[in-house]
Design an enzyme around this catalytic site. Structure first.
Site, PDB file in Angstrom:
ATOM      1  N   HIS A 224      84.864  44.886  40.554  1.00 19.25           N
ATOM      2  CA  HIS A 224      83.438  44.583  40.561  1.00 19.25           C
ATOM      3  C   HIS A 224      83.207  43.232  41.240  1.00 19.25           C
ATOM      4  O   HIS A 224      84.155  42.475  41.470  1.00 19.25           O
ATOM      5  CB  HIS A 224      82.875  44.525  39.133  1.00 19.25           C
ATOM      6  CG  HIS A 224      82.793  45.851  38.443  1.00 19.25           C
ATOM      7  ND1 HIS A 224      83.908  46.495  37.946  1.00 19.25           N
ATOM      8  CD2 HIS A 224      81.738  46.660  38.179  1.00 19.25           C
ATOM      9  CE1 HIS A 224      83.543  47.639  37.399  1.00 19.25           C
ATOM     10  NE2 HIS A 224      82.229  47.766  37.520  1.00 19.25           N
ATOM     11  N   LYS A 228      80.755  39.455  37.726  1.00 15.81           N
ATOM     12  CA  LYS A 228      80.919  40.247  36.494  1.00 15.81           C
ATOM     13  C   LYS A 228      82.114  39.702  35.728  1.00 15.81           C
ATOM     14  O   LYS A 228      83.263  39.789  36.171  1.00 15.81           O
ATOM     15  CB  LYS A 228      81.124  41.726  36.812  1.00 15.81           C
ATOM     16  CG  LYS A 228      81.255  42.578  35.549  1.00 15.81           C
ATOM     17  CD  LYS A 228      81.242  44.062  35.870  1.00 15.81           C
ATOM     18  CE  LYS A 228      81.456  44.912  34.629  1.00 15.81           C
ATOM     19  NZ  LYS A 228      80.448  44.654  33.574  1.00 15.81           N
ATOM     20  N   GLY A 233      82.464  48.283  31.152  1.00 20.61           N
ATOM     21  CA  GLY A 233      82.181  49.114  29.984  1.00 20.61           C
ATOM     22  C   GLY A 233      82.477  50.578  30.258  1.00 20.61           C
ATOM     23  O   GLY A 233      82.889  51.321  29.360  1.00 20.61           O
TER      24      GLY A 233
END
Length: 341
Positions: A224, A228, A233
């Site tokens: 990512h 982040k 998640g």
């Protein structure tokens, strides 16, 4: 007995005129009246159908236009993406938003909408005031993991329904806060509808075929944007499914890539999406190394999440209006509803 042709116009308003000829017996007045009556019924039927269709479309558009949404942390790229998608869908972003301590006094422009951002002070008063002005308000949260629980407590204290797209925080405490307050919320670590559908299929497999991958070795890589901070998640949810399928895996084993150079050279992320992407790879190998399975989903940009978030907002507003008994939802509930754009 002769035959006449009576012109009958059965066109609906705003459509091209269509003239047909209905045969009738000229000596019989009643036959002509019957034909006229039929023609009148046709005109009424077509007109009513046209109006009904327009009314349905107008009603849906009005509901969207009448629905106020508050997107918190709008200075972030995800918050801005949600605002753009909301405006495109016909929702009404309110002119006030909540942000972090560095956001106090900032004003952002999204399309023709101008939104003033407040920092961390006096948040309860500000949110209560906005909720009083917009009683059908839905809040969207794309802030930071460390703010998840505090923000949820604020939304629940005020009683405003919310969509939590921020990952991280104490998830057990998050759900407990919402349950105890009896507030409405959509909570999901993944808002991309297609990715959620993939995850749902894994959950079904885990439920129906527990232990199917017992003994298999799992490798997980997720990449990512550098901003982040936490582990994906979505990756956690997928890993949970594989664990139910019999795989032994610890979250500390996730290969979390945030270095832009590695992302381009090793992962294959296009340079223009280094600031916003989500690449996931799950590699399974049998105990003897003769069988491998690989699952991969790569997302460039944020539109998939923004569009899914707007669907979640519309879904939640509908549940609030209907006073649904269930109060806490996820994106699988949104998918099952089937009313996505």
């Amino acid at each position: 007995m002769s035959m006449a042709k009576l012109p009958v116009n059965i066109s609906a308003p705003h459509q091209h005129a269509v003239t047909s000829f209905v045969p009738c017996f000229t000596p019989s007045l009643s036959s002509i009246n019957t034909t006229k009556s039929f023609a009148t019924r046709q005109r009424i039927l077509v007109t009513v159908c046209s109006v009904s269709k327009m009314s349905i479309e107008s009603t849906k558009q009005y509901e969207n236009l009448a629905l106020p949404v508050m997107v918190n942390a709008p200075t972030g790229q995800m918050g801005r993406a949600v605002l753009e998608s909301a405006i495109s869908a016909g929702l009404h972003p309110v002119p006030i938003s909540l942000g972090g301590p560095d956001d106090e006094g900032k004003t952002i422009q999204v399309g023709e909408k101008e939104i003033k951002v407040h920092g961390t002070s006096d948040r309860e008063r500000i949110l209560s005031s906005i909720y009083e002005e917009y009683p059908t308000l839905v809040v969207v949260d794309y802030t930071v993991p460390s703010a998840v629980n505090e923000n949820a407590e604020l939304y629940c204290k005020v009683g405003v329904p919310f969509v939590m797209g921020t990952t991280g925080g104490d998830r057990e405490q998050l759900f407990k806060t919402v349950r105890d307050s009896n507030n409405y919320a959509v909570i999901s670590p993944q808002m991309g509808k297609q990715v959620v559908a993939f995850l749902a299929s894994l959950e079904i497999a885990a439920e129906q075929f527990p232990g199917a991958f017992a003994g298999y070795n799992l490798q997980v890589m997720e990449s990512h944007q550098a901003s982040k901070l936490d582990t994906s998640g979505t990756a956690k949810a997928v890993i949970s499914c594989f664990q139910k399928l019999g795989v032994s895996f610890d979250l500390e084993q996730v290969q979390k890539i945030r270095d832009p150079k590695t992302q381009v050279e090793m992962v294959g992320v296009p340079e223009e999406y280094l600031s916003g992407h989500a690449f996931h790879m799950y590699h399974l190998t049998s105990p003897d190394g003769t069988v491998t399975f690989e699952f991969q989903h790569n997302v460039c940009g944020r539109s998939i999440y923004a569009d899914g978030t707007v669907d979640a907002v519309l879904f939640l507003a509908k549940k609030v209006r209907s006073k649904a008994d269930k109060r806490i939802y996820d994106m699988i509930d949104v998918l099952r509803e089937g009313n996505m754009r």
